[in-house]
Scaffold this motif. Sequence first.
Motif, short mmCIF file in Angstrom:
data_model
loop_
_atom_site.label_atom_id
_atom_site.label_comp_id
_atom_site.label_asym_id
_atom_site.label_seq_id
_atom_site.Cartn_x
_atom_site.Cartn_y
_atom_site.Cartn_z
N ILE A 19 16.39 -17.50 -52.08
CA ILE A 19 15.62 -18.88 -51.79
C ILE A 19 16.37 -20.08 -52.52
CG2 ILE A 19 13.56 -20.32 -52.42
CD1 ILE A 19 11.90 -17.48 -52.12
N GLY A 20 16.87 -19.72 -53.69
CA GLY A 20 17.69 -20.93 -54.26
C GLY A 20 18.99 -21.04 -53.44
N ALA A 21 19.64 -20.26 -53.00
CA ALA A 21 20.89 -20.54 -52.39
C ALA A 21 20.52 -21.14 -51.07
CB ALA A 21 21.59 -19.26 -51.91
N LEU A 80 25.11 -10.82 -54.61
CA LEU A 80 26.00 -11.65 -54.02
C LEU A 80 25.53 -13.11 -54.21
CD1 LEU A 80 28.91 -12.16 -52.51
CD2 LEU A 80 27.52 -12.08 -50.57
N ALA A 81 24.26 -13.27 -53.79
CA ALA A 81 23.52 -14.63 -53.68
C ALA A 81 23.53 -15.29 -55.15
CB ALA A 81 22.17 -14.65 -53.10
N SER A 82 23.14 -14.20 -56.03
CA SER A 82 23.16 -14.68 -57.62
C SER A 82 24.77 -15.19 -58.06
CB SER A 82 22.67 -13.51 -58.20
OG SER A 82 22.78 -13.81 -59.55
N ILE A 127 21.24 -24.99 -59.19
CA ILE A 127 22.09 -23.63 -58.54
C ILE A 127 22.30 -22.59 -59.55
CG2 ILE A 127 24.00 -23.00 -57.04
CD1 ILE A 127 24.02 -25.65 -55.78
N MET A 128 22.65 -22.92 -60.75
CA MET A 128 23.07 -21.96 -61.98
C MET A 128 21.86 -21.49 -62.39
SD MET A 128 25.92 -23.23 -64.53
CE MET A 128 25.20 -24.80 -64.98
N THR A 129 20.70 -22.31 -62.41
CA THR A 129 19.33 -21.55 -62.74
C THR A 129 19.08 -20.54 -61.75
OG1 THR A 129 18.82 -23.46 -63.85
CG2 THR A 129 16.72 -22.02 -63.33
#
Length: 183
Positions: A19-21, A80-82, A127-129
Motif C-alpha cells: 500500500i505504501g509503495a 521487495l516492496a519494503s 516512504i521510509m516509514t
Amino acid sequence: MRLRDELPVDHPLARVYRIGAALCGLLLLVFGCLGFAGSLDSFDTDGQQIAGLSTNGLLSTISVIVGLLLLGAAVVGGNLASSVNIVVGVLFVLSGFVHLFLVGRSGNILDFGMSNVIFSFLMGLLIMTFGMYGRVSGGLPHDNPYWRRRHPDQAARENDARSRIAVGGAARVSALTARPPER
C-alpha cells in the motif's frame, strides 16, 4: 540471509509495504504526468509550478520513473516492496539535503524550490516509514519474523517450549476426556 525467507508470503506486513509503495508511486506518477502535460522544457529553471512545486521536464521524467519503480514494487510486494521503499525513501531525504544547498544556484538543474526540498524530506520519511514498518524497531514482538531471524537461538528455544506445552497439554486433555472402561 535471503530477503524472500524473512516473511511468509501471506504475512500482514506485506500489505503495508504494498500500500505504501502504491500510494507514493501513484502520487509521484501523477506529479510527473502533470509536468509532461504542461509541456515543460527539460532543463528549464524559470520556476513553473505544478501542485505547488516547481518543476521541469527532467524532474517530471525522474518522478515518472521513480513512481513506476514504486508501483512495480507494490505489484511484486513482500520484502521487495519494503526494501525498495527504504532505498527510495533514503534517496528522497538525501536529495532534499543536496537540493537544500542548490536552491538559487546554477547547479539546480531540477528546478528545486524550497517547497520541493520540504516535499522531498516529507515524502522520503513517509516512504521510509512504509518500508521500515515492522522491520526496524527496538521492541519487536517475539512472533515477528524479523525478530526471529535476528535471534535464531532464542526463537528455537521458544519454539521448543511451545511444542512441549502443546504436546503436554494435548496429552492431559486426552487423558481427562478419555472414558473409563465400562465394567
